[in-house]
Design a protein around this motif. Structure first.
Motif, PDB file in Angstrom:
ATOM      1  N   LYS A  33      29.975  85.546 -11.852  1.00  0.00           N
ATOM      2  CA  LYS A  33      29.245  86.809 -11.789  1.00  0.00           C
ATOM      3  C   LYS A  33      30.141  87.873 -11.176  1.00  0.00           C
ATOM      4  N   PRO A  34      30.024  89.084 -11.610  1.00  0.00           N
ATOM      5  CA  PRO A  34      29.121  89.538 -12.675  1.00  0.00           C
ATOM      6  C   PRO A  34      29.720  89.235 -14.041  1.00  0.00           C
ATOM      7  N   PHE A  35      28.875  89.024 -15.014  1.00  0.00           N
ATOM      8  CA  PHE A  35      29.337  88.814 -16.389  1.00  0.00           C
ATOM      9  C   PHE A  35      28.499  89.685 -17.305  1.00  0.00           C
TER      10      PHE A  35
ATOM     11  N   VAL B 224      25.120  75.327 -18.060  1.00  0.00           N
ATOM     12  CA  VAL B 224      26.026  76.449 -17.839  1.00  0.00           C
ATOM     13  C   VAL B 224      25.820  76.846 -16.378  1.00  0.00           C
ATOM     14  N   ALA B 225      26.869  76.696 -15.586  1.00  0.00           N
ATOM     15  CA  ALA B 225      26.795  77.038 -14.167  1.00  0.00           C
ATOM     16  C   ALA B 225      27.306  78.458 -13.970  1.00  0.00           C
ATOM     17  N   ILE B 226      26.576  79.230 -13.176  1.00  0.00           N
ATOM     18  CA  ILE B 226      26.988  80.599 -12.868  1.00  0.00           C
ATOM     19  C   ILE B 226      27.061  80.770 -11.359  1.00  0.00           C
ATOM     20  N   SER B 227      28.001  81.617 -10.930  1.00  0.00           N
ATOM     21  CA  SER B 227      28.086  81.890  -9.496  1.00  0.00           C
ATOM     22  C   SER B 227      28.933  83.114  -9.229  1.00  0.00           C
ATOM     23  N   GLY B 228      28.571  83.809  -8.213  1.00  0.00           N
ATOM     24  CA  GLY B 228      29.380  84.883  -7.654  1.00  0.00           C
ATOM     25  C   GLY B 228      29.574  84.612  -6.181  1.00  0.00           C
ATOM     26  N   GLY B 229      29.068  83.468  -5.728  1.00  0.00           N
ATOM     27  CA  GLY B 229      29.120  83.107  -4.319  1.00  0.00           C
ATOM     28  C   GLY B 229      30.522  82.841  -3.839  1.00  0.00           C
ATOM     29  N   GLY B 230      30.784  83.233  -2.633  1.00  0.00           N
ATOM     30  CA  GLY B 230      32.076  82.940  -2.024  1.00  0.00           C
ATOM     31  C   GLY B 230      33.102  84.041  -2.214  1.00  0.00           C
ATOM     32  N   ALA B 231      32.838  85.016  -3.061  1.00  0.00           N
ATOM     33  CA  ALA B 231      33.805  86.085  -3.308  1.00  0.00           C
ATOM     34  C   ALA B 231      33.521  87.232  -2.347  1.00  0.00           C
ATOM     35  N   PHE B 232      33.966  87.097  -1.133  1.00  0.00           N
ATOM     36  CA  PHE B 232      33.665  88.076  -0.101  1.00  0.00           C
ATOM     37  C   PHE B 232      34.853  88.983   0.136  1.00  0.00           C
TER      38      PHE B 232
ATOM     39  N   ASP C 211      22.311  78.748 -11.446  1.00  0.00           N
ATOM     40  CA  ASP C 211      23.071  79.460 -10.435  1.00  0.00           C
ATOM     41  C   ASP C 211      23.450  78.435  -9.369  1.00  0.00           C
ATOM     42  N   LEU C 212      24.702  78.404  -8.990  1.00  0.00           N
ATOM     43  CA  LEU C 212      25.163  77.402  -8.026  1.00  0.00           C
ATOM     44  C   LEU C 212      24.706  77.681  -6.599  1.00  0.00           C
ATOM     45  N   ILE C 213      24.334  78.912  -6.320  1.00  0.00           N
ATOM     46  CA  ILE C 213      23.829  79.237  -4.986  1.00  0.00           C
ATOM     47  C   ILE C 213      22.318  79.040  -5.024  1.00  0.00           C
TER      48      ILE C 213
END
Length: 116
Positions: A96-98, A58-66, A33-35
């Motif tokens: 994310k989400p996936f 494998v990098a995952i992130s949902g960060g920054g999508a505000f 997770d990148l965060i």
């Protein structure tokens, strides 16, 4: 969920704990997770590559999508963050989400790649 497939899974709450786990037992595939607490996820990818050059990430992130109510001027858009992860050496990225099938398909694709 992944352990049900016969995958050996280890987890870490932060980069230091993850590095300690990998030093004790290296992994072929790292889902990151990148965060992360205390470190930029893109910098973590670079550090992981330096120490474990054959591991695929494998990098995952949902960060920054505000949304508008959660706007943070210093935040980075999720897609830009994932693009930076790819540039830093991630073999694949997921926003994310996936769905579980997306994760499994991504893992299978990355596992087929030849390690550097």
């Amino acid at each position: 969920v992944l352990e049900g497939n016969g995958t050996v899974v280890s987890t870490a709450a932060d980069l230091a704990a993850g590095l300690a786990l990998l030093r004790a037992e290296p992994a072929d595939l790292i889902i990151l997770d990148l965060i992360l607490p205390g470190v930029n996820g893109v910098d973590a990818i670079a550090e992981l590559h330096r120490e474990f050059p054959r591991a695929r990430i494998v990098a995952i992130s949902g960060g920054g999508a505000f949304g508008l109510d959660g706007y943070q001027p210093d935040s980075i858009a999720t897609q830009a963050y994932l693009a930076a992860a790819t540039a830093a050496g991630a073999a694949a990225v997921l926003a994310k989400p996936f769905e579980l099938q997306q994760l499994r398909a991504t893992m299978a694709r990355v596992e087929q790649q030849t390690a550097p």
